[in-house]
Write a protein that holds these residues in place. Structure first.
Motif, short mmCIF file in Angstrom:
data_model
loop_
_atom_site.label_atom_id
_atom_site.label_comp_id
_atom_site.label_asym_id
_atom_site.label_seq_id
_atom_site.Cartn_x
_atom_site.Cartn_y
_atom_site.Cartn_z
N VAL A 160 0.87 -1.18 0.00
CA VAL A 160 0.00 0.00 0.00
C VAL A 160 0.90 1.23 0.00
O VAL A 160 1.70 1.43 0.92
N SER B 86 -1.24 5.63 -5.27
CA SER B 86 -1.90 4.52 -5.95
C SER B 86 -3.14 4.12 -5.17
O SER B 86 -3.08 3.86 -3.97
N ALA C 80 -4.84 1.42 -5.59
CA ALA C 80 -4.78 -0.01 -5.31
C ALA C 80 -3.38 -0.38 -4.85
O ALA C 80 -2.39 0.26 -5.23
#
Length: 467
Positions: free
Chosen positions: A405, A409, A411
């Motif tokens: 993570v 981003s 995702a």
């Protein structure tokens, strides 16, 4: 091999019996017939443990321990004395000289191997921290030694309160310490980190099942990071070799198998305290001396400045002892694409998480360093090929199994790592051992890394020495 042991005994039969028992447990065993020969053997080959006859033609276990204590490279090597049923005064003389334990013949094999495992484990941990401190000194970062404190906080633990009170009354005149009494159940329920003593003395009951239950205290302490280095001495009121060996395997620092003796217990508490203070000082010296100068500020790992001299020290130690060690170089696959796609803050987040996963995949005695942008160096002392391959594959799995993570981003993103590995210190190729050094092994691992990249990445490749 599990470790290197030197047997010192003038009687060939005794040497042979011990050698058979230890070889059966996969220890590398050598021997000497007298004290002078033993001192030379220890200084040239640096064993992990010395098992010495209580008496020798030119000295004995106590004299040998005092001789080893005069040299910095041998003063921390543990010594076990073995002899006929000696009197209390002779036993105390040996313990006062620094002998770790005195066992009477015939030696129970279970207890002997338990004591051997415990002492070698402690010796290897101390040796690793000493090498790290040596690296600090070479960099001019170590702090001067300080005197150990004599005062200590000690808790006598057991289920028989009147017996504990009697023990404490006999112990107070011979030990400068704050003594507290407690039961195992109370400690398991109420102990806090702020209230941890320096040493626990766990007095086992005669009943084997009750004793096994009390030994859970050791597992609880060793599983807690804050209590991991608290001293633990187990005192058996009834001799039981299997139970004593089990206590040592759980992590007890010392074991009294023949019941309570105030003078001996005081001596053992002081010895555990000295080793505890020394360990604290070594760890503090490494932490304080290196924090600003040789840690990578982003990941908190060691940096190249620390890693390279430490690698040379590990390599030098391996050449002297014949113990193999592993050098691994890991490089993140397609890391530039992460920076280009999500930004450098995302790249930094990946590096930090990779560092965390690397630390979690290795032992506390292993060293992990960031030596380049996305390149990491791992050194595993006292490790053979099978163990290091298993560790390298585990690292690849830990990195790739769970997506990262990162900021930038929505995702989580997938990250993989390639690893090149080299093994140093093996006596299976003595001509190469004489020539190899830390830098040559690093180059070998680096070449293996590039081969792993060429074969598709996300894999481990073992380097091979040039023919």
């Amino acid at each position: 091999m599990q470790g290197k042991i030197l047997i010192v005994d003038a009687i060939a039969t005794n040497r042979i019996v011990l050698k058979v028992k230890l070889r059966k447990a996969f220890y590398d065993v050598s021997y000497a017939t007298g004290m002078v020969e033993a001192v030379k053997a220890v200084r040239s080959d640096l064993p992990d443990l010395v098992i010495c006859a209580f008496a020798l033609p030119d000295g004995g276990a106590a004299a040998l321990r005092r001789a080893l204590a005069t040299h910095v490279s041998t003063d921390h090597i543990p010594v076990i004395a073995i002899g006929q049923q000696e009197d209390a005064a002779e036993r105390m003389t040996a313990l006062e000289a620094g002998v770790h334990d005195v066992l009477s013949q015939p030696v129970d094999e279970t207890l002997l191997l338990g004591r051997v495992r415990s002492l070698i484990r402690a010796h290897n941990t101390t040796a690793e921290w000493r090498m790290r401190e040596d690296t600090c000194r070479a960099l001019g970062l170590a702090e001067p030694e300080v005197e150990f404190e004599e005062q200590c906080r000690c808790v006598l633990v057991g289920s028989d309160t009147p017996k504990l009170q009697k023990f404490a009354a006999h112990l107070r005149p011979v030990l400068r310490a704050k003594l507290v009494l407690s039961s195992t159940a109370t400690l398991m329920r109420e102990i806090t980190i702020d209230a941890l003593p320096d040493v626990f003395v766990l007095v086992l009951p005669k009943d084997c099942n009750a004793a096994m239950e009390d030994l859970r205290l050791i597992s609880t302490l060793r599983a807690n990071a804050s209590a991991h280095h608290t001293g633990v001495i187990v005192l058996q009121t009834t001799p039981d070799a299997g139970l004593g060996a089990h206590a040592l395997d759980l992590g007890a620092d010392d074991l009294m198998t023949y019941g309570f003796d105030a003078a001996e217990l005081a001596l053992r508490i002081k010895a555990v305290m000295r080793r505890k203070r020394m360990g604290e000082q070594l760890r503090a010296s490494v932490r304080t001396g290196l924090q600003a100068a040789v840690f990578d500020p982003l990941t908190g790992l060691y940096n190249r400045r620390y890693a390279m001299p430490h690698l040379e020290r590990i390599s030098d130690h391996a050449r002297k002892t014949g113990r193999t060690f592993a050098v691994m170089v890991a490089d993140l696959d397609h890391f530039k694409q992460i920076n280009d796609a999500y930004g450098h803050s995302s790249g930094d987040a990946v590096l930090v998480e990779v560092a965390n996963r690397l630390r979690g995949s290795l032992r506390s005695s292993d060293m992990v360093a960031r030596i380049g942008g996305e390149e990491f160096l791992m050194i595993m002392p006292a490790t053979d090929l099978a163990e290091s391959q298993k560790a390298a594959l585990r690292i690849c799995g830990d990195i790739s199994a769970k997506p990262f993570v990162v900021p930038g981003s929505a995702a989580a993103i997938s990250v993989t790592v390639s690893i090149g590995m080299a093994i140093g210190g093996s006596r299976s190729r003595p001509e190469e051992v004489q020539l190899e050094n830390g830098l040559s092994l690093l180059e070998e691992a680096d070449s293996a890394l590039y081969a792993a990249k060429g074969r598709g990445r996300n894999q481990v490749n073992l380097g091979r020495p040039a023919a």
